[in-house]
Design a protein around this motif. Structure first.
Motif, PDB file in Angstrom:
ATOM      1  N   LEU A  40       0.970  -1.142   0.081  1.00 10.73           N
ATOM      2  CA  LEU A  40       0.028   0.055  -0.109  1.00 10.73           C
ATOM      3  C   LEU A  40       0.880   1.237   0.065  1.00 10.73           C
ATOM      4  CD1 LEU A  40       0.167   0.888   3.051  1.00 10.73           C
ATOM      5  CD2 LEU A  40      -1.454  -0.783   3.356  1.00 10.73           C
ATOM      6  N   ASP A  41       0.396   2.230  -0.482  1.00 10.13           N
ATOM      7  CA  ASP A  41       0.878   3.760  -0.186  1.00 10.13           C
ATOM      8  C   ASP A  41       0.545   4.485   0.790  1.00 10.13           C
ATOM      9  OD1 ASP A  41       1.850   6.083  -1.054  1.00 10.13           O
ATOM     10  OD2 ASP A  41       0.764   6.543  -2.498  1.00 10.13           O
ATOM     11  N   PHE A  42       1.170   4.685   1.638  1.00 11.12           N
ATOM     12  CA  PHE A  42       0.889   5.463   2.943  1.00 11.12           C
ATOM     13  C   PHE A  42       0.110   6.722   2.834  1.00 11.12           C
ATOM     14  CE2 PHE A  42       3.747   2.309   4.521  1.00 11.12           C
ATOM     15  CZ  PHE A  42       3.148   1.779   5.591  1.00 11.12           C
ATOM     16  N   THR A  46      -5.968   5.925   6.069  1.00 10.95           N
ATOM     17  CA  THR A  46      -6.415   6.137   7.392  1.00 10.95           C
ATOM     18  C   THR A  46      -6.070   4.851   8.235  1.00 10.95           C
ATOM     19  OG1 THR A  46      -8.622   7.113   6.602  1.00 10.95           O
ATOM     20  CG2 THR A  46      -8.526   6.083   8.744  1.00 10.95           C
ATOM     21  N   ALA A  47      -5.385   4.893   9.286  1.00 10.49           N
ATOM     22  CA  ALA A  47      -4.839   3.751   9.931  1.00 10.49           C
ATOM     23  C   ALA A  47      -5.518   3.702  11.405  1.00 10.49           C
ATOM     24  CB  ALA A  47      -3.097   3.756   9.718  1.00 10.49           C
ATOM     25  N   LEU A  48      -5.230   2.418  11.959  1.00 11.20           N
ATOM     26  CA  LEU A  48      -5.434   2.178  13.074  1.00 11.20           C
ATOM     27  C   LEU A  48      -4.285   1.295  13.927  1.00 11.20           C
ATOM     28  CD1 LEU A  48      -7.507   1.806  15.176  1.00 11.20           C
ATOM     29  CD2 LEU A  48      -8.341  -0.338  14.545  1.00 11.20           C
ATOM     30  N   ASP A  49      -3.921   1.889  14.909  1.00 10.73           N
ATOM     31  CA  ASP A  49      -2.724   1.167  15.862  1.00 10.73           C
ATOM     32  C   ASP A  49      -3.394   0.785  17.084  1.00 10.73           C
ATOM     33  OD1 ASP A  49      -0.258   0.558  17.051  1.00 10.73           O
ATOM     34  OD2 ASP A  49       0.220   2.448  17.237  1.00 10.73           O
ATOM     35  N   SER A  63       4.299   9.801  10.087  1.00 11.34           N
ATOM     36  CA  SER A  63       5.498  10.455   9.262  1.00 11.34           C
ATOM     37  C   SER A  63       5.549   9.834   7.878  1.00 11.34           C
ATOM     38  CB  SER A  63       6.623   9.642   9.931  1.00 11.34           C
ATOM     39  OG  SER A  63       7.837  10.591   9.536  1.00 11.34           O
ATOM     40  N   ARG A  64       4.993   8.843   7.463  1.00  9.17           N
ATOM     41  CA  ARG A  64       5.104   8.524   5.988  1.00  9.17           C
ATOM     42  C   ARG A  64       3.691   8.917   5.045  1.00  9.17           C
ATOM     43  NH1 ARG A  64       8.241   3.231   5.457  1.00  9.17           N
ATOM     44  NH2 ARG A  64       9.575   3.035   7.207  1.00  9.17           N
ATOM     45  N   GLY A  65       2.807   9.765   5.953  1.00  7.84           N
ATOM     46  CA  GLY A  65       2.115  10.287   5.202  1.00  7.84           C
ATOM     47  C   GLY A  65       0.679   9.852   5.294  1.00  7.84           C
ATOM     48  N   SER A  66       0.093   9.125   6.544  1.00  3.72           N
ATOM     49  CA  SER A  66      -1.307   8.657   6.687  1.00  3.72           C
ATOM     50  C   SER A  66      -1.772  10.036   6.973  1.00  3.72           C
ATOM     51  CB  SER A  66      -1.239   7.912   8.004  1.00  3.72           C
ATOM     52  OG  SER A  66      -0.615   6.500   7.532  1.00  3.72           O
ATOM     53  N   ALA A  67      -3.169  10.086   6.331  1.00  5.00           N
ATOM     54  CA  ALA A  67      -4.008  11.339   6.531  1.00  5.00           C
ATOM     55  C   ALA A  67      -4.824  11.217   8.138  1.00  5.00           C
ATOM     56  CB  ALA A  67      -5.206  11.283   5.774  1.00  5.00           C
ATOM     57  N   GLN A  68      -4.757   9.842   8.635  1.00  2.00           N
ATOM     58  CA  GLN A  68      -5.448   9.969   9.956  1.00  2.00           C
ATOM     59  C   GLN A  68      -4.889   8.642  10.708  1.00  2.00           C
ATOM     60  OE1 GLN A  68      -9.502   9.000  10.774  1.00  2.00           O
ATOM     61  NE2 GLN A  68      -9.700  10.263  12.665  1.00  2.00           N
ATOM     62  N   VAL A  69      -4.425   8.797  11.873  1.00  2.62           N
ATOM     63  CA  VAL A  69      -4.174   7.517  12.785  1.00  2.62           C
ATOM     64  C   VAL A  69      -5.151   7.536  14.087  1.00  2.62           C
ATOM     65  CG1 VAL A  69      -2.356   6.247  13.610  1.00  2.62           C
ATOM     66  CG2 VAL A  69      -2.000   7.346  11.647  1.00  2.62           C
ATOM     67  N   ASN A  94      -3.694  12.691  14.690  1.00  2.00           N
ATOM     68  CA  ASN A  94      -3.955  11.437  15.582  1.00  2.00           C
ATOM     69  C   ASN A  94      -5.125  11.571  16.645  1.00  2.00           C
ATOM     70  OD1 ASN A  94      -2.624  10.304  18.272  1.00  2.00           O
ATOM     71  ND2 ASN A  94      -2.437   8.919  16.284  1.00  2.00           N
ATOM     72  N   LEU A  95      -5.981  10.423  16.514  1.00  2.00           N
ATOM     73  CA  LEU A  95      -6.924  10.347  17.701  1.00  2.00           C
ATOM     74  C   LEU A  95      -6.580   9.350  18.456  1.00  2.00           C
ATOM     75  CD1 LEU A  95      -9.676  11.089  18.515  1.00  2.00           C
ATOM     76  CD2 LEU A  95     -10.612   9.545  16.823  1.00  2.00           C
ATOM     77  N   LEU A  96      -6.401   9.858  19.735  1.00  2.00           N
ATOM     78  CA  LEU A  96      -5.571   9.042  20.583  1.00  2.00           C
ATOM     79  C   LEU A  96      -7.142   8.517  21.495  1.00  2.00           C
ATOM     80  CD1 LEU A  96      -3.745   7.517  22.478  1.00  2.00           C
ATOM     81  CD2 LEU A  96      -3.301   9.794  23.496  1.00  2.00           C
TER      82      LEU A  96
END
Length: 176
Positions: A40-42, A46-49, A63-69, A94-96
């Motif tokens: 995938l292209d970062f 939208t990503a979830l940790d 840092s790699r360009g995710s629009a939202q984490v 970033n939504l914590l």
């Protein structure tokens, strides 16, 4: 802990010695992110940790360009540390969420391009995570779920399993 590449490349954060969470080693993190770059292209994802711990993976994704984490972490001190790191780099995307990962997964109605889970290796419910991700339809089509785990687990027979990588004692299973 440091950010490997991207707009925050080289930034360092001192993880308190009292923390129970162990950040993914720089070597393992760099390698798994190189593998993910083939899937995938970062930029703009939208990503979830899950089990965000020190926030190392969330910081790398931003840092790699995710629009939202979205970072989910139950421990109050770890969540506070993640918030401080995000403030230091000025990240407003970033939504914590301080809370239980399993409760979050059952109530989440959003889909993600990338989901990364780094649970404690001894977590009893660790093997249920892939099923929960797919039962709750949390990935976009062609999205990737990465599960970090110890050597005692194998997910190769899971219907959504696509790859396994290991770097030292760190194992990653990838699902699509």
């Amino acid at each position: 802990m440091r950010i490997i590449t991207g707009i925050y490349k080289g930034r360092h954060f001192d993880v308190p010695r009292t923390f129970k969470a162990r950040p993914t080693t720089d070597f393992a993190k760099e390698n798994i992110f190189n593998v993910l770059g083939g899937y995938l292209d970062f930029d703009g994802i939208t990503a979830l940790d899950l089990f965000a711990g020190t926030g190392s993976i969330s910081l790398e994704m931003l840092s790699r360009g995710s629009a939202q984490v979205i970072s989910v972490e139950a421990d109050r001190d770890h969540a506070r540390f993640i918030a401080q790191c995000m403030k230091k780099i000025g990240a407003d995307n970033n939504l914590l969420i301080r809370g239980d990962v399993f409760r979050f997964l059952k109530s989440c109605h959003q889909q993600f391009n990338l989901i990364f889970a780094d649970p404690p290796y001894a977590l009893e419910q660790l093997t249920t995570l892939p099923d929960l991700i797919f039962e709750h339809d949390l990935l976009v089509p062609e999205g990737i779920f990465v599960l970090e785990h110890g050597k005692d687990h194998s997910f190769e027979s899971h219907p959504h399993f696509i790859d396994h990588r290991h770097y030292g004692s760190v194992n990653f299973s990838l699902f699509r």
